[in-house]
Write a protein that holds these residues in place. Structure first.
Motif, PDB file in Angstrom:
ATOM      1  N   GLU A 240       0.829  -1.211   0.000  1.00 34.06           N
ATOM      2  CA  GLU A 240       0.000   0.000   0.000  1.00 34.06           C
ATOM      3  C   GLU A 240       0.860   1.256   0.000  1.00 34.06           C
ATOM      4  O   GLU A 240       0.597   2.203  -0.741  1.00 34.06           O
ATOM      5  N   GLU A 241       1.898   1.259   0.823  1.00 34.74           N
ATOM      6  CA  GLU A 241       2.750   2.451   0.916  1.00 34.74           C
ATOM      7  C   GLU A 241       3.485   2.707  -0.394  1.00 34.74           C
ATOM      8  O   GLU A 241       3.613   3.866  -0.826  1.00 34.74           O
ATOM      9  N   ALA A 242       3.984   1.645  -1.026  1.00 33.65           N
ATOM     10  CA  ALA A 242       4.755   1.802  -2.268  1.00 33.65           C
ATOM     11  C   ALA A 242       3.858   1.869  -3.498  1.00 33.65           C
ATOM     12  O   ALA A 242       4.348   2.138  -4.593  1.00 33.65           O
ATOM     13  N   GLN A 243       2.560   1.616  -3.313  1.00 29.12           N
ATOM     14  CA  GLN A 243       1.603   1.607  -4.421  1.00 29.12           C
ATOM     15  C   GLN A 243       2.065   0.669  -5.543  1.00 29.12           C
ATOM     16  O   GLN A 243       2.091   1.033  -6.714  1.00 29.12           O
ATOM     17  N   ILE A 244       2.416  -0.547  -5.105  1.00 24.64           N
ATOM     18  CA  ILE A 244       2.849  -1.591  -6.044  1.00 24.64           C
ATOM     19  C   ILE A 244       1.738  -2.626  -6.158  1.00 24.64           C
ATOM     20  O   ILE A 244       1.147  -3.033  -5.164  1.00 24.64           O
ATOM     21  N   ASP A 245       1.478  -3.058  -7.367  1.00 28.64           N
ATOM     22  CA  ASP A 245       0.389  -3.990  -7.642  1.00 28.64           C
ATOM     23  C   ASP A 245       0.817  -5.415  -7.297  1.00 28.64           C
ATOM     24  O   ASP A 245       0.976  -6.272  -8.166  1.00 28.64           O
ATOM     25  N   ALA A 246       1.023  -5.640  -6.000  1.00 25.00           N
ATOM     26  CA  ALA A 246       1.525  -6.925  -5.529  1.00 25.00           C
ATOM     27  C   ALA A 246       0.382  -7.861  -5.172  1.00 25.00           C
ATOM     28  O   ALA A 246      -0.609  -7.438  -4.576  1.00 25.00           O
ATOM     29  N   GLU A 247       0.543  -9.136  -5.541  1.00 24.37           N
ATOM     30  CA  GLU A 247      -0.395 -10.172  -5.095  1.00 24.37           C
ATOM     31  C   GLU A 247       0.209 -10.830  -3.857  1.00 24.37           C
ATOM     32  O   GLU A 247       1.314 -11.374  -3.918  1.00 24.37           O
ATOM     33  N   ILE A 248      -0.503 -10.772  -2.753  1.00 27.28           N
ATOM     34  CA  ILE A 248       0.042 -11.218  -1.476  1.00 27.28           C
ATOM     35  C   ILE A 248      -0.673 -12.484  -1.042  1.00 27.28           C
ATOM     36  O   ILE A 248      -1.899 -12.518  -0.896  1.00 27.28           O
TER      37      ILE A 248
END
Length: 340
Positions: A240-248
Motif C-alpha cells: 500500500e505504501e509503495a503503491q505496487i500492484d503486488a499479489e500477497i
C-alpha cells in the motif's frame, strides 16, 4: 451466524472452548495453563469451566508434556498441549521426531496421533533471545507433521479447530505480535483498527478453516509475495505504501504448503518476494524459493528475493531492526520490479 470482534488471543480461546464442549476426550495442559490460564491467558477460565481432570498444569518438562500427549492420543484422547514459548520446544524434540511424527507409520496405521501442540512464536514483546524465536523451518523438515501459522483472528479460530480435529499431529504456531494488536503487526501502524477489520469478525460458534490451503490476501499483477503470520500484514502495508500492484499470499499452513496457489500466482506475475521473520539461512523461505524455481522457472522475469531476519542470535536491543519492516520490504519489491 452471529459474529463478534475478537483479538487473535480471544479467538484461540474460543476455539479451545468450543472443542472442549464438542469432544469429551479432549484434554488441555501445559505449563501454567490451568488455574493461571496460561502466560498469555489463552486458556483463561477453561479449568474452572471443564475441571482439573481436563485442563491442568504440567511440570516444567517439555519432553514430558509431548511424550504423555503421544501416549494419550494412542489410547483415544485428544490432547492439546501448550509449549509456553516456541523457544522451549527443544527438550521435546526427540518425542516430536521419534514418536509423535512417526506413530502412524511405525504402527502400520494401528495408532494415530491427534495431538495439537500450540506455541507462541516470534518477537515483538521485548522477550529477548529465549522468548522470541521463530522455529517453523525445523518442523517443516519432519515428515508426518503439519505446521500452521495464522495471521488473523478469524482464521486463528478456524485453523485451530481444524488442527484439533486432524487425526495427525499439528504444530500450531501463534505469532505473539498479533495476539492483541495492532492488527497490522508493525509498531502502531494500522490501515484500520483491527477491531474493525473483517478478519477480526469471528463467528461465535463452531466452524473450521481448511488446512493446507493458502489465501490470496491481495490480488495483483506485478509480483507475488509469499508470507505467513505477522509478515502478511507487513507485506500488505508495504504494498500500500509503495503503491505496487503486488499479489500477497498468506500461506496459513506452512507445510504441507499450497504449491498450486503459489505457482498459479507466480506464473501470472513472473516475480516473487518471500518474507519471514526467522533467520535467513535454511529458513523456510529457502524451501519456498526452491519450489517456485522448480514450478515456475520459465515464467520468472527476475530473481526470487527473500526478506528475512538476520543470521544472528536474536538481537534483543535491535528487535525492530531485525524484523523485516515495510521499508526493507518496499526495497525488495522495487528491486524485483527493476529486473528485466
Amino acid at each position: 451466524m452471529t459474529t463478534q470482534s475478537l483479538s487473535m488471543l480471544q479467538a484461540i480461546r474460543s476455539a479451545l472452548d468450543i472443542m472442549m464442549q464438542r469432544d469429551a476426550n479432549m484434554v488441555l495442559y501445559g505449563q501454567d495453563v490451568g488455574y493461571f490460564g496460561g502466560v498469555f491467558r489463552a486458556t483463561e477460565g477453561l479449568q474452572a469451566k471443564y475441571g482439573k481432570q481436563r485442563v491442568f498444569d504440567a511440570p516444567i518438562s517439555e519432553s514430558g508434556i509431548v511424550g504423555t500427549a503421544v501416549g494419550m492420543a494412542a489410547y483415544g484422547l485428544t490432547p492439546v498441549v501448550e509449549i509456553q514459548f516456541g523457544d522451549y520446544f527443544y527438550p521435546a524434540m526427540d518425542q516430536i521426531v521419534s514418536e509423535l511424527s512417526r506413530i502412524r507409520y511405525r504402527s502400520a496405521n494401528d495408532f494415530t496421533a491427534p495431538v495439537t501442540i500450540r506455541m507462541p512464536v516470534g518477537g515483538g514483546i521485548y522477550g529477548g533471545q529465549t522468548h522470541s524465536q521463530s522455529p517453523e523451518a525445523i518442523f517443516t523438515h519432519i515428515a508426518g507433521l503439519r505446521t500452521v501459522m495464522p495471521s488473523n483472528p478469524l482464521e486463528a479460530k478456524g485453523l485451530l479447530i481444524a488442527a484439533i480435529e486432524s487425526p495427525d499431529p499439528v504444530i500450531f504456531l501463534e505469532p505473539k505480535r498479533l495476539y492483541n494488536g495492532p492488527f497490522d503487526g508493525y509498531h502502531e501502524r494500522a490501515l484500520q483498527s483491527w477491531r474493525d477489520h473483517p478478519l477480526a469478525q469471528v463467528p461465535e460458534g463452531y466452524y473450521h478453516t481448511k488446512l493446507d490451503q493458502a489465501a490470496v490476501r491481495r490480488e495483483g499483477q506485478a509480483l507475488t509475495v509469499l508470507a505467513y503470520g505477522t509478515m502478511v500484514h507487513v507485506a500488505l502495508a508495504a504494498a500500500e505504501e509503495a503503491q505496487i500492484d503486488a499479489e500477497i499470499i498468506d500461506l496459513r499452513t506452512i507445510w504441507p504448503v499450497d504449491i498450486a496457489t503459489i505457482a498459479e500466482s507466480v506464473q501470472k506475475t513472473g516475480r516473487c518476494v518471500i518474507l519471514h521473520e526467522a533467520t535467513r539461512t535454511s529458513g523456510f523461505g529457502a524451501e519456498l524459493s526452491a519450489l517456485v524455481q522448480e514450478h515456475c522457472f520459465y515464467f520468472l522475469e527476475a530473481p526470487i528475493v527473500r526478506v528475512t531476519g538476520w543470521d544472528t542470535p536474536y538481537p534483543h536491543a535491535h528487535e525492530w531492526d531485525y524484523f523485516p519492516g515495510p521499508q526493507r520490504v518496499i526495497a525488495a519489491y522495487q528491486s524485483v520490479m527493476k529486473e528485466i
